[in-house]
Scaffold this active site. Sequence first.
Site, PDB file in Angstrom:
ATOM      1  N   VAL A 220      -9.841  -8.521  14.492  1.00 15.38           N
ATOM      2  CA  VAL A 220     -11.155  -9.096  14.168  1.00 15.38           C
ATOM      3  C   VAL A 220     -11.338 -10.456  14.851  1.00 15.38           C
ATOM      4  O   VAL A 220     -12.399 -10.730  15.432  1.00 15.38           O
ATOM      5  CB  VAL A 220     -11.329  -9.223  12.634  1.00 15.38           C
TER       6      VAL A 220
ATOM      7  N   GLY B  30     -17.043  -3.063   6.844  1.00 24.70           N
ATOM      8  CA  GLY B  30     -17.007  -3.471   8.255  1.00 24.70           C
ATOM      9  C   GLY B  30     -18.341  -3.918   8.807  1.00 24.70           C
ATOM     10  O   GLY B  30     -18.898  -4.935   8.394  1.00 24.70           O
TER      11      GLY B  30
ATOM     12  N   GLY C  86      -3.228   4.104  14.677  1.00 25.64           N
ATOM     13  CA  GLY C  86      -3.299   2.694  14.270  1.00 25.64           C
ATOM     14  C   GLY C  86      -4.333   2.432  13.196  1.00 25.64           C
ATOM     15  O   GLY C  86      -4.760   1.295  12.995  1.00 25.64           O
TER      16      GLY C  86
ATOM     17  N   LYS D  72     -13.177  -3.686  -2.125  1.00 29.41           N
ATOM     18  CA  LYS D  72     -14.555  -3.760  -1.609  1.00 29.41           C
ATOM     19  C   LYS D  72     -15.558  -3.434  -2.709  1.00 29.41           C
ATOM     20  O   LYS D  72     -16.597  -4.101  -2.840  1.00 29.41           O
ATOM     21  CB  LYS D  72     -14.711  -2.776  -0.433  1.00 29.41           C
TER      22      LYS D  72
ATOM     23  N   GLY E 189     -12.666  -1.873  12.738  1.00 26.32           N
ATOM     24  CA  GLY E 189     -12.550  -1.967  14.188  1.00 26.32           C
ATOM     25  C   GLY E 189     -13.055  -3.316  14.696  1.00 26.32           C
ATOM     26  O   GLY E 189     -13.786  -4.025  14.019  1.00 26.32           O
TER      27      GLY E 189
END
Length: 428
Positions: free
Chosen positions: A15, A136, A189, A207, A304
């Site tokens: 990130v 995200g 990953g 979350k 991601g």
Amino acid sequence: MSQPLRLGIAGLGTVGIGVVKIIQRQADLLAKRAGREIEIVAVSARTRDKDRGVRLNAYDWEDDPVTLAQRADIDVFVELMGGADGPAKAATEAAISSGKDVVTANKAMLALHGQQLATAAEAKDRVIRFEAAVAGGIPVIKALGEGLAGNEIERVVGVMNGTCNFILTQMESTGSSYQEIFDQAAALGYLEADPTLDVGGIDAAHKLALLASVAFGTKVAFDDVQIEGIERISIEDITLAADMGFRIKLLGVAQMSGRGLEQRMSPCLVPANSPLGQLENAMNMVVLEGNSVGQIVLRGAGAGEGPTASAVMGDVMDIARGMRLATFGQPAKTLADARPATTSIPAPYYLRMKLLDKPGALAKIATALGAAGISIDRMRQYGHTDPSAPVLIVTHKTSPSAISDAIEGMKEIDVMVDEPVAIRIETV
Ligand code: NAP
Ligand code: HSE
């Protein structure tokens, strides 16, 4: 143009590097939109000489993220290290006490310490922003705290862990076992350093607890989230649920009712043709229901480099523009103590069992369900070669305690092979 907004970034992993790349790639665009430049002053990570694929030599380096957070020449401390405690929390506290605003993607830290950190920030007239911590790249905190601020929120439902959605949808499309797809997710990953955070439902529960706080104006109550991961979900259940028109999702549900605040993160069936049912691979989806707006569906990448950095930058841009919203949508001292619901709102259930193929077997099951006050909606028995027959039942709405009672009753029945599997069906 106003003075630049000066950032200190701690954490240069997936990130953090994503954020550096956005700022380097489109500095002019950001400056025009914010009315001031966004400038990185200093950075911190564990290993200084790692090749991270971007130029970092224009920025000061700090070995210690706490020292970075306290620098007099930064306005915003961007915490992208992770971890509920340790350096992330120490540096966030240091940033607040030395008068910096904070942007973080750290759901674990805020789920456990959000109230304390938000209170400390407000005492110093500082803000903490955390869009990237939930789903995200989906701007769901903004949607709840700003666009839907005029609504009483009735329910928040969603798929908030991309790894689990990847595992479940790949199991269905390839017919492979949980373990085979788990190993693929690891090779790609996708998994957290501690994979139980993903497959055990904990990451998604962090979350959900943050969303519930913003949605219902309550203190973050992570300990009250009922959590069940996806480890027990078999390819058999995925296939049979699909045959009945459902998909299995690790689903978060937060709902306020007369029963109190219900927060659940658990595998549920959803209709296969619903937006949630059609969510594939590592995508996230959050469904928001408000008393004026009705239902809103937000879908996007939940993890991601690009998507998560996009959310971090949204928060940075708000601060640059002078938008200073309270961490959880209202002042921390006005957040209510959430009274946890003691029972879940009734729902239909999927029941899978194996019965010895003998006269009267189904009648005995129907009797056990009836004794628990459960009515059958649909039932299907599959062809078989061994002596036991797979049987699926979809019930009408019932309570979790009635399902437990029925399962206890069924265990006593002489035709039952193995313990029945029960999965809640969520209507969205
Ligand atoms: P990551 O790739 O593991 O990177 C973590 C970074 O923090 C690394 O640069 C590491 O340094 C640095 N770091 C760790 N401990 C440190 C310490 N004690 N002092 C200084 N630096 C330290 O993690 P990430 O995936 O970018 O995740 C960062 C945060 O974003 C986490 O809170 C995560 O939950 C959240 N998040 C991530 C995603 C995602 O898709 N990855 C999505 C949403 C939210 P080195 O590089 O030198 O080891
Ligand atoms: N492990 C998380 C996921 C990363 O799979 O969704 C994003 O929070």
